[in-house]
Design a protein around this motif. Structure first.
Motif, mmCIF file in Angstrom:
data_model
loop_
_atom_site.group_PDB
_atom_site.id
_atom_site.type_symbol
_atom_site.label_atom_id
_atom_site.label_comp_id
_atom_site.label_asym_id
_atom_site.label_seq_id
_atom_site.Cartn_x
_atom_site.Cartn_y
_atom_site.Cartn_z
ATOM 1 N N ARG A 158 67.000 29.218 16.966
ATOM 2 C CA ARG A 158 67.565 29.782 18.175
ATOM 3 C C ARG A 158 66.417 30.151 19.109
ATOM 4 O O ARG A 158 65.511 30.871 18.739
ATOM 5 N N LYS A 159 66.467 29.648 20.308
ATOM 6 C CA LYS A 159 65.349 29.883 21.213
ATOM 7 C C LYS A 159 65.609 31.116 22.058
ATOM 8 O O LYS A 159 66.701 31.315 22.556
ATOM 9 N N ARG A 160 64.594 31.911 22.204
ATOM 10 C CA ARG A 160 64.720 33.092 23.038
ATOM 11 C C ARG A 160 63.433 33.300 23.812
ATOM 12 O O ARG A 160 62.357 33.083 23.290
ATOM 13 N N GLY A 161 63.584 33.681 25.031
ATOM 14 C CA GLY A 161 62.394 34.045 25.792
ATOM 15 C C GLY A 161 61.969 35.412 25.356
ATOM 16 O O GLY A 161 62.602 36.027 24.499
ATOM 17 N N TYR A 162 60.908 35.923 25.944
ATOM 18 C CA TYR A 162 60.554 37.244 25.530
ATOM 19 C C TYR A 162 60.915 38.267 26.591
ATOM 20 O O TYR A 162 62.060 38.604 26.759
ATOM 21 N N ARG A 163 59.992 38.759 27.360
ATOM 22 C CA ARG A 163 60.289 39.880 28.236
ATOM 23 C C ARG A 163 61.023 39.461 29.503
ATOM 24 O O ARG A 163 60.692 38.443 30.093
ATOM 25 N N ALA B 244 65.348 56.898 23.544
ATOM 26 C CA ALA B 244 64.509 57.159 22.369
ATOM 27 C C ALA B 244 63.309 56.218 22.328
ATOM 28 O O ALA B 244 62.489 56.295 21.435
ATOM 29 N N LYS B 245 63.209 55.342 23.285
ATOM 30 C CA LYS B 245 62.171 54.295 23.298
ATOM 31 C C LYS B 245 62.189 53.495 22.000
ATOM 32 O O LYS B 245 61.169 53.244 21.378
ATOM 33 N N LEU B 246 63.376 53.097 21.580
ATOM 34 C CA LEU B 246 63.529 52.348 20.326
ATOM 35 C C LEU B 246 64.403 51.111 20.526
ATOM 36 O O LEU B 246 65.147 50.714 19.646
ATOM 37 N N LEU B 247 64.295 50.498 21.693
ATOM 38 C CA LEU B 247 65.104 49.300 21.932
ATOM 39 C C LEU B 247 64.592 48.145 21.066
ATOM 40 O O LEU B 247 63.416 48.094 20.737
ATOM 41 N N ASP C 123 63.141 44.487 20.103
ATOM 42 C CA ASP C 123 61.970 43.889 20.746
ATOM 43 C C ASP C 123 62.274 43.047 21.973
ATOM 44 O O ASP C 123 61.465 42.966 22.885
ATOM 45 N N ASP C 124 63.436 42.391 21.995
ATOM 46 C CA ASP C 124 63.669 41.466 23.108
ATOM 47 C C ASP C 124 64.362 42.126 24.294
ATOM 48 O O ASP C 124 64.689 41.456 25.256
ATOM 49 N N ALA D 288 52.234 59.079 20.973
ATOM 50 C CA ALA D 288 53.118 58.816 19.838
ATOM 51 C C ALA D 288 53.539 60.099 19.135
ATOM 52 O O ALA D 288 54.704 60.269 18.777
#
Lengths: 340, 615
Positions: B272-277, B345-348, B350-351, B372
């Protein structure tokens, strides 16, 4: 293929609730495994005993070789006890084994136990180094790639890793060994092409033995790491804002090791077979060259002894993998002990 | 499956390679046999235009020998794979239909056989039968059987658990028929993968045996045997070894590509292809009403959560949480409420990317890179599924105290002592012993109490609880909610509570934010929600779909017809319009904006109609 033939007893997923039982699961687990080990040992002994019995036609004739006279054949028949009833022969073989007597080579007359004692250290050296190196390289490599390429990042690196491991992983160890000798020993003259005289003489055999397993294992680790990274507990750990080393080393590693080792155990025992081939190429004086030499000379006691020993080594390696799995994930103990 | 197969370049390349070798295997003996087998006096020649791989000790052309050997090599691989497949599937099927005892024993035997190195097994076979083509085929074929046997039993086991098989069994269909009619057709694809893998494995193993000199014997020769001869003169002349090596590598690679390609085609998740940001987009709307609340503890101003393709899963939501407030975030699954919380929560995952005008908790700016340690200690998180959110391989103690030890500077002992106190406060039984237990040794309710204790251990300013009771029994739900309320009242911890359940929200919250299709449709104080005085038709529908003690038992519970729109296909107007009983044309055309009312805010055109009507 690793996924397809993985043991059905793979450790349960996070949702599988284990029954609460009092006390440590270890005694039951170890007892079960030892019983299994004993069973395999019996299978191996019967199997190696049958090597001579299953020779088509007259085993004594085959053992003596095509040029032997009738008197020589009869002598071998008598010496090897082939004129006794089958059960008596097995009795002799088994009692001999229990006393550490594996018979004697009948080309050299040296006891097989001595042949093995002389050769085992050489095989053990490269086999254990190869296993250690394969694990130490492939696990961090696979994890690093999985982390670097998580969520679709760095597609070029991902493709490069997949292609390189596919190519290197598909080269048989004997071809690799041949190429390594050509390039590093003959062309560059960096390492000795054969023998076991110095430490450098180990470099090429180990390389030939480990490159393909490293590729296979690294791909498994990469896939398992990707699975683990998507787990809820990794998000919990990320929520604690840990340093990368702790996040991946302490939280991800034990979880991906369970499935990696379940599959990797096969790769590791396969290494023992690869060792036989690599020893031949590099004229490494281990069990592999010993058994090949014996095959050519039809030296059956040596063949039986070495095949038995390599079988025991493979079984021990499996046992070790199971124990490490148990240490990493105690849930795996219960499942395994239950049906051992 | 066929469409996927066509799209995989690896598979195409592999099949092309295999086709090349098959053609070579057919035609090569007709073309090259003469050169390959005629003895000449041109012995040990180096590679040249005349002899590409040189000549051997008997003056035979090694390139020709390599080409001719293709046929024997491929035929041996074919025979070996056939033996392995027929024998292995037969064995696997036999122990499967043999009943539970045979099955258990058979699987243990397969386990043992599969772990035995095939080379060593093959050498034992050679010792028995003597080297030769037949021995190699039988030896490697038998050595590969267990892999097929295990695959057969594994797949049979997974399929036998499915409904149609249980039904067939209940109807008294005999096991042999079950296997033939229902099970085998369903395992064809994975078997195809294993077949291609087995072909490659046999190529390696067969060539290996010949290479060792215990496989194919003269006058026959396969690739391994040609290589074996080539190795002898390797110091003087590398080509006799290099040539066959390259051919073996190419053939192995083709097989490997086919195996990988087929495996990827069978496994739909792979490839499955996915771009990143996603590209960060400019904010489109004006700051929302309460985003500038000076006293607010946490502020999200025009927060969007964006997929790599630009789709906004959460579309510019704005809200503020006051100190000591318990704010509820309610909506159907897919409304973006959990993503909103995880962005805070800054826990999304990765994509996904969070974009916001302002996103802060206390003085922590979440749009930047907050330290942190402060992030870990000042925001506590309680996750949805307590059985999946603890690491199964680590003891609870280490997990509960990790933040304290790594960021709070606490020693192991001090952290453990605090953890025991917090566990006791969360009414976890036997707190000292729990620290030494693994998560699976606790019940679901106990695990969630431990999770709450863990989140409260660092005295966070804000506690984010994402569906904390969804995975729990109803009886445990109330207790867990009680714990959250208690923490709020005792320590003044502000809480953001995410739930799809209006009942849970109204149990402990002060104020509610209602989300629909990634947007906020209404915020209102809890009293008005409890009283059923919502403004937005969606909130009304949610309330109507929630059973209460006073609901009439003989009437069916109301449900909302239709489904929310997919984030990528959100309409131009109100996302709820297609399900809304009040909707007019304006609702489909214009996006309603949040309008501040005396107690909250609502995004609904109908509010203004009322005013129009009133005026």
């Amino acid at each position: 293929m690793e996924t397809l033939i993985a043991s059905p007893e793979a450790p349960p997923g996070p949702k599988a609730a284990a029954p609460k039982t009092a006390g440590s699961p270890w005694p039951r687990f170890l007892l079960g495994r030892l019983a299994g080990f004993a069973g395999v040992l019996v299978m191996l002994v019967v199997g190696t005993f049958l090597i001579v019995q299953l020779i088509p036609g007259d085993p004594a004739q085959v053992m003596a070789g095509p040029d032997a006279s009738q008197a020589q054949v009869e002598q071998i028949r008598h010496e090897q006890g082939l004129d006794k009833p089958l059960l008596a022969q097995f009795g002799d073989y088994a009692t001999g084994l229990l006393q550490g007597d594996l018979g004697s080579s009948y080309t050299s007359g040296i006891p097989v136990s001595e042949v093995i004692a002389n050769r085992l250290p050489f095989t053990a050296q490269i086999a254990f180094l190869a296993v250690a190196i394969a694990l130490v390289v492939s696990i961090p490599l696979g994890m690093a790639i999985a982390v670097a390429c998580r969520g679709g990042r760095r597609r070029t690196l991902d493709t490069a890793f997949t292609s390189v491991t596919a190519v290197l992983g598909s080269i048989p160890e004997f071809v690799l060994a041949t190429l390594l000798i050509m390039f590093f020993a003959i062309k560059l003259n960096m390492f000795p092409p054969s023998g076991a005289a110095t430490l450098d003489s180990m470099v090429l055999p180990i390389l030939a033995l480990t490159i393909a397993p490293i590729c296979t294992l690294a791909r498994v680790v990469r896939r398992e790491t990707a699975t683990v990274l998507a787990m809820d507990y990794m998000r919990t750990a990320k929520g604690r804002r840990l340093k990368a080393l702790r996040l991946y080393g302490r939280h991800a590693l034990p979880n991906l090791m369970t499935s990696t080792l379940t599959l990797g155990g096969l790769v590791l025992t396969g290494l023992l077979g690869g060792a036989v081939i690599v020893e031949f190429v590099f004229q490494w004086p281990g069990l592999g060259t010993g058994v090949l030499d014996a095959l050519v000379k039809r030296d059956y006691p040596v063949i039986q002894g070495v095949v038995l020993l390599l079988g025991i080594l493979a079984t021990l390696l499996n046992l070790l993998v199971d124990v490490v799995l148990g240490l990493l994930d105690p849930r795996s103990l219960r499942g395994k002990a239950g049906d051992a | 499956m066929m469409q996927k197969l066509r799209r995989s370049p690896a598979l195409m390349l592999g099949l092309a390679g295999l086709a090349f070798f098959v053609v070579l295997g057919i035609v090569a003996p007709f073309i090259w046999t003469d050169r390959a087998e005629t003895l000449t006096d041109q012995t040990h020649l180096a590679a040249s235009a005349e002899h590409w791989f040189g000549t051997d000790a008997l003056g035979r052309d090694i390139f020709a020998r390599t080409m001719v050997a293709t046929r024997l090599t491929l035929l041996m691989c074919l025979a070996t794979t056939a033996i392995a497949a027929v024998g292995g599937i037969g064995f696997g099927a036999a122990i499967w239909v043999g009943g539970p005892r045979v099955r258990a024993l058979g699987q243990r035997v397969i386990d043992v056989l599969i772990s035995y190195p095939s080379v060593i097994f093959a050498l034992a076979m050679v010792a028995i039968l003597g080297p030769g083509v037949g021995t190699s085929i039988v030896a490697i074929g038998l050595a590969t059987c267990p892999a097929f046997a295990r695959l057969t039993t594994n797949l049979a086991a997974s399929i036998a658990g499915r409904d149609f098989v249980s039904t067939a069994r209940l109807l008294g269909v005999p096991p042999s028929r079950l296997l033939r009619r229902h099970i085998l057709p369903n395992i064809a694809e994975p078997l195809l993968v294993l077949l291609s893998v087995a072909f490659t494995v046999s190529l390696k193993a067969l060539s290996g045996l010949s290479f060792l000199g215990v496989g194919v014997q003269a006058p026959d020769y396969d690739w391994g045997a040609v290589l074996h001869k080539g190795l002898e003169g390797i110091y003087l002349n590398p080509w006799p070894a290099l040539g066959p090596s390259l051919v073996i590598i190419l053939a192995g690679l083709s097989g490997g590509l086919i195996g990988d390609g087929l495996a990827a085609a069978v496994n739909p998740a792979a490839g499955r292809k996915r771009g990143y940001r996603a590209k960060v987009e400019a904010l489109t709307s004006v700051p929302a009403y309460d985003a500038h609340d000076e006293d607010a503890l946490a502020v999200a101003d025009r927060l969007s959560v964006v997929l790599p393709d630009g789709t906004r899963l959460v579309d510019e939501v704005s809200f503020a949480i006051k100190p000591s407030e318990v704010l509820g975030l309610v909506g159907e699954s897919g409304s973006g409420k959990s993503l909103t919380a995880m962005a805070l929560a800054k826990l999304l995952p990765d994509d996904l990317t969070a974009v916001a005008g302002t996103l802060k908790v206390g003085d922590l700016d979440l749009n930047g890179r907050p330290p942190a340690g402060r992030l870990a200690t000042e925001i506590g998180i309680v996750y949805q599924d307590p059985s999946a959110s603890f690491n199964p391989t680590l003891k609870l103690g280490g997990q509960l105290t990790e933040t304290l030890r790594k960021h709070g500077g606490a020693s192991r002992a001090a952290a453990a002592e605090q953890a025991v106190g917090q566990l006791a406060a969360a009414r976890v039984t036997l707190p000292e012993q729990r620290l030494k237990q693994y998560p699976y040794e606790l019940s679901g309710g106990m695990r969630q109490r431990a999770m709450i204790a863990s989140a409260l251990l660092t005295s966070p300013k804000l506690l984010i609880a994402d569906e904390p009771t969804t995975a729990l029994d109803v009886t445990v739900q109330a207790e867990v909610l009680g714990l959250l309320r208690e923490a709020n009242e005792r320590d003044g911890t502000a809480i953001l509570l995410i739930s799809h359940d209006v009942g849970v929200i109204s149990a402990i919250c002060d104020r509610v934010v209602v989300m629909y299709a990634g947007r906020i449709v209404e915020t209102l104080p809890i009293e008005r929600l409890r009283a059923g005085e919502a403004e937005h038709p969606y909130t009304h529908a949610l309330l109507a779909a929630t059973p209460t003690l006073h609901s009439p038992v003989d009437e069916p519970l109301s449900s909302i017809p239709g489904r929310p729109p997919h984030p990528a296909g959100r309409p131009a107007g109100c996302a709820f319009a297609s399900r809304c009983p009040l909707a007019r044309q304006q609702c489909h055309d214009e996006l309603p904006v949040l309008t501040v009312t005396d107690t909250g805010a609502t995004a609904c055109h109908a509010l203004h109609w009322d005013k129009e009507v009133l005026a």
